[in-house]
Design an enzyme around this catalytic site. Structure first.
Site: not given
Length: 398
Positions: A117, A147, A228
């Site tokens: 993402h 992911d 992230s």
């Protein structure tokens, strides 16, 4: 009367403490009470003197500076300091036109792991290193279901981080997150493993999807937007997870962060590096963990554990193997999977984790199931997981 009382006190003290009384007789009642004062040690002890009074302004006029005392780092502090210095050169910032994230080098020849993402918007990608160097990166492959994305920069001799064994983790272990929260490069936070075997739906990452990431690690190490794709490390310096999501109403750290486990990352990265895509093995069922209430309603003992099959995908491997789903309204009444290849299955994540991490497309597995309360063993050849299956009521098992 006062003299008589004073004499009585002196007599009592002398009786209780003869040694002290002999060494220091109390000649007068005035010597019983000493004023709070500075005294000259050479002065006559029978004569009391009071320290000179110092005005408050005079005392304040004398500057008082606390002298620092050097203190060596504690063992725990030294561990964190040394860990940061060793691993930080391998942690990177990932920059795109509309945002940024984190990542880490897994191969000295320039291979870098981050979240899917982080790079999903597309466009030019630049990777920033702790020494200030910035390099253009290309996408080798991405996997929206876990992911994870694999990038490559033109460089050799980079500091790389090893992937540890996430199955060996225990709740309470110290962990460290390093990344670029809110664009603040090379930020380190610490915490513990708060929980294990969490399931994270693929749509929790904002990418949609019908499947679930297994064996997700929960941590209270501060994870914020920008973290992230960065590593979650144990104190040995091994990556045991990739920081992916947080549970927060404010989009900032609330003490509940999630990381994709290293053992899932190994499977995904290996396939991305070899072919640019990931092929997941697939059972073709939907279901969930059998609760005591469900077991009782199905006529089973309340202590029965396993995965209740609510639906079987038409044309999938489970249907070919003869597995049965439950009532379409309640999801109950279907087969209950209690084991796979000799491994006991007690909850949904046990089955999910085994399929994703330990099997491959085309492999045949042995399932132990309860059907109408009776155990059976069925052989099932795993297929390849389709991109999406319309079964929104229940959790998808690969």
């Amino acid at each position: 009367l006062a003299d008589e009382v004073g004499q009585a006190v002196r007599d009592e003290v002398a009786a209780v403490l003869p040694t002290i009384a002999a060494a220091a007789p109390l000649p007068t009642s005035a010597a019983l009470i000493q004023p709070v004062a500075q005294t000259d040690p050479t002065a006559d002890p029978s004569v009391t003197t009071q320290a000179p009074f110092v005005e408050a302004d005079d005392a304040a006029s004398v500057p008082q500076v606390v002298q620092p005392i050097p203190v060596d780092p504690t063992t725990q502090e030294r561990t964190f300091i040394d860990l940061y210095n060793r691993v930080n050169p391998a942690v990177v910032s990932v920059y795109l036109q509309m945002g940024s994230g984190s990542g880490f080098v897994i191969d000295p020849d320039g291979y870098i792991v981050t979240n899917n993402h982080v790079v999903a918007e597309g466009g030019p990608i630049v990777v920033g290193f702790s020494n200030g160097e910035r390099l253009d990166a290309e996408v080798i492959g991405t996997d929206s279901q876990a992911d994870i994305a694999l990038l490559k920069v033109e460089a050799t001799g980079l500091t790389a981080l090893p992937l540890g064994d996430s199955d060996a983790l225990e709740v309470g272990q110290f962990v460290v997150a390093i990344g670029s929260p809110f664009g603040l490069d090379n930020t380190m936070t610490t915490g513990i493993v708060s929980a294990l075997s969490r399931s994270l739906p693929a749509d929790s990452t904002g990418l949609g999807g019908t499947y679930t990431i297994p064996d997700v690690i929960q941590t209270d190490a501060a994870i914020n937007p920008g973290n992230s794709g960065g590593p979650l490390l144990n104190l040995a310096g091994e990556v045991i997870g990739v920081n992916t999501a947080i549970e927060s109403a404010t989009r900032s750290n609330s003490g509940v962060g999630f990381a994709v486990p290293a053992n899932v990352v190994k499977v995904v990265v290996t396939q991305l590096r070899e072919g640019g895509e990931v092929r997941y093995p697939w059972l073709g069922i939907a279901g969930g963990t059998l609760s005591p209430e469900m077991a009782e309603e199905m006529g089973l003992d309340r202590t029965t554990r396993g995965v209740i099959i609510s639906e079987v995908t038409a044309g999938g491997p489970a249907e070919a193997a003869g597995l049965r789903g439950g009532n379409l309204e309640t999801g109950l009444g279907g087969d209950v999977i209690t084991g796979i290849d000799g491994l006991t299955i007690t909850q949904f994540d046990d089955l999910l984790g085994y399929i994703v991490q330990r099997t491959t497309v085309g492999q045949t597995v042995q399932l132990t199931v309860l059907r109408d309360g009776q155990p059976q063993t069925l052989s099932l050849t795993l297929g390849e997981r389709p991109a999406e299956v319309e079964q929104p009521q229940f959790q998808q098992v690969p």
